[in-house]
Design a protein around this motif. Structure first.
Motif, PDB file in Angstrom:
ATOM      1  N   PRO A  28     -21.267   6.733   5.610  1.00 21.85           N
ATOM      2  CA  PRO A  28     -21.137   6.300   7.002  1.00 21.85           C
ATOM      3  C   PRO A  28     -20.936   7.447   7.987  1.00 21.85           C
ATOM      4  O   PRO A  28     -21.255   7.315   9.150  1.00 21.85           O
ATOM      5  CB  PRO A  28     -19.927   5.374   6.991  1.00 21.85           C
ATOM      6  CG  PRO A  28     -19.274   5.538   5.678  1.00 21.85           C
ATOM      7  CD  PRO A  28     -20.230   6.211   4.754  1.00 21.85           C
ATOM      8  N   ASP A  29     -20.440   8.591   7.537  1.00 20.68           N
ATOM      9  CA  ASP A  29     -20.194   9.696   8.454  1.00 20.68           C
ATOM     10  C   ASP A  29     -21.414  10.594   8.638  1.00 20.68           C
ATOM     11  O   ASP A  29     -21.379  11.517   9.426  1.00 20.68           O
ATOM     12  CB  ASP A  29     -19.007  10.530   7.972  1.00 20.68           C
ATOM     13  CG  ASP A  29     -19.225  11.125   6.591  1.00 20.68           C
ATOM     14  OD1 ASP A  29     -20.018  10.554   5.816  1.00 20.68           O
ATOM     15  OD2 ASP A  29     -18.597  12.151   6.284  1.00 20.68           O
ATOM     16  N   ARG A  30     -22.514  10.300   7.949  1.00 18.28           N
ATOM     17  CA  ARG A  30     -23.703  11.142   8.027  1.00 18.28           C
ATOM     18  C   ARG A  30     -24.697  10.566   9.033  1.00 18.28           C
ATOM     19  O   ARG A  30     -24.965   9.382   9.057  1.00 18.28           O
ATOM     20  CB  ARG A  30     -24.376  11.242   6.661  1.00 18.28           C
ATOM     21  CG  ARG A  30     -25.544  12.209   6.690  1.00 18.28           C
ATOM     22  CD  ARG A  30     -26.191  12.392   5.383  1.00 18.28           C
ATOM     23  NE  ARG A  30     -25.205  12.793   4.404  1.00 18.28           N
ATOM     24  CZ  ARG A  30     -25.491  13.063   3.156  1.00 18.28           C
ATOM     25  NH1 ARG A  30     -26.711  12.964   2.723  1.00 18.28           N
ATOM     26  NH2 ARG A  30     -24.558  13.413   2.315  1.00 18.28           N
ATOM     27  N   ASP A  31     -25.261  11.452   9.832  1.00 23.17           N
ATOM     28  CA  ASP A  31     -26.285  11.072  10.792  1.00 23.17           C
ATOM     29  C   ASP A  31     -27.607  10.876  10.049  1.00 23.17           C
ATOM     30  O   ASP A  31     -28.080  11.799   9.395  1.00 23.17           O
ATOM     31  CB  ASP A  31     -26.409  12.179  11.836  1.00 23.17           C
ATOM     32  CG  ASP A  31     -27.470  11.902  12.879  1.00 23.17           C
ATOM     33  OD1 ASP A  31     -27.982  10.770  12.926  1.00 23.17           O
ATOM     34  OD2 ASP A  31     -27.776  12.830  13.644  1.00 23.17           O
ATOM     35  N   PRO A  32     -28.222   9.684  10.137  1.00 20.29           N
ATOM     36  CA  PRO A  32     -29.461   9.444   9.389  1.00 20.29           C
ATOM     37  C   PRO A  32     -30.651  10.263   9.892  1.00 20.29           C
ATOM     38  O   PRO A  32     -31.667  10.350   9.214  1.00 20.29           O
ATOM     39  CB  PRO A  32     -29.717   7.947   9.573  1.00 20.29           C
ATOM     40  CG  PRO A  32     -28.925   7.538  10.741  1.00 20.29           C
ATOM     41  CD  PRO A  32     -27.785   8.504  10.863  1.00 20.29           C
ATOM     42  N   SER A  49     -34.974  13.779   6.619  1.00 18.03           N
ATOM     43  CA  SER A  49     -33.733  13.065   6.909  1.00 18.03           C
ATOM     44  C   SER A  49     -33.749  11.724   6.179  1.00 18.03           C
ATOM     45  O   SER A  49     -34.766  11.329   5.596  1.00 18.03           O
ATOM     46  CB  SER A  49     -33.615  12.827   8.413  1.00 18.03           C
ATOM     47  OG  SER A  49     -34.629  11.930   8.837  1.00 18.03           O
ATOM     48  N   GLU A  50     -32.625  11.020   6.243  1.00 12.54           N
ATOM     49  CA  GLU A  50     -32.582   9.682   5.652  1.00 12.54           C
ATOM     50  C   GLU A  50     -33.533   8.741   6.387  1.00 12.54           C
ATOM     51  O   GLU A  50     -34.124   7.845   5.768  1.00 12.54           O
ATOM     52  CB  GLU A  50     -31.148   9.145   5.671  1.00 12.54           C
ATOM     53  CG  GLU A  50     -30.264   9.870   4.674  1.00 12.54           C
ATOM     54  CD  GLU A  50     -28.870   9.291   4.574  1.00 12.54           C
ATOM     55  OE1 GLU A  50     -28.717   8.073   4.803  1.00 12.54           O
ATOM     56  OE2 GLU A  50     -27.952  10.042   4.267  1.00 12.54           O
ATOM     57  N   SER A  51     -33.724   8.950   7.679  1.00 12.54           N
ATOM     58  CA  SER A  51     -34.689   8.141   8.432  1.00 12.54           C
ATOM     59  C   SER A  51     -36.114   8.409   7.936  1.00 12.54           C
ATOM     60  O   SER A  51     -36.917   7.482   7.836  1.00 12.54           O
ATOM     61  CB  SER A  51     -34.593   8.445   9.923  1.00 12.54           C
ATOM     62  OG  SER A  51     -33.342   8.072  10.423  1.00 12.54           O
TER      63      SER A  51
END
Length: 141
Positions: free
Chosen positions: A6-10, A53-55
């Motif tokens: 939750p603390d990571r920017d996607p 990125s996760e996105s």
């Protein structure tokens, strides 16, 4: 798919191409093809190494789902992404829900209409303009 903290920017690019390819069960060359086709645009380091990125990983997963499960070619995937951006609706989520049998969402919801308004089968002015634009594109290609 990878666990998202939750603390990571996607949108923060963190995965090199080999890790990203492993996460989506694809060959690194496949990710390069997606980039060449303009479907993804990974960040680059000063030494020109691709970082995803996760996105980006989520987008690649959509591309893989559409091409492998739904039979859409890469040009079709590009059009779907463009439609989603232009209309501001979640077309891909509706397609995924329909394909996995979780299609409990109504058509009204997937088109982005308000829930208390009746669903009509008539296309909106935006949809008609988009259809005309896409038809013009396919005639010129």
């Amino acid at each position: 798919m990878a666990y998202r903290r939750p603390d990571r920017d996607p949108t923060q690019p963190v995965y090199v191409i080999s890790v990203a390819a492993t996460l989506v069960s694809a060959h690194p060359r496949t990710l390069r093809i997606y980039e060449d086709e303009g479907l993804i645009c990974p960040a680059r380091t000063p030494t020109n190494i691709r970082l995803y990125s996760e996105s980006d990983i989520r987008r690649i997963s959509w591309i893989r789902h559409l091409t492998r499960e739904r039979g859409v070619n890469l040009a079709g995937v590009r059009i779907l992404f463009e439609l989603e951006e232009r209309l501001g609706t979640r077309i891909l989520e509706a397609l995924y829900a329909e394909g996995t049998g979780n299609g409990s969402k109504s058509r009204t919801r997937s088109r982005g209409a308000e829930p208390d308004k009746p669903d009509t089968d008539q296309p909106s002015a935006d949809e008609e303009a988009l259809d005309a634009d896409l038809a013009g594109r396919s005639e010129t290609q």
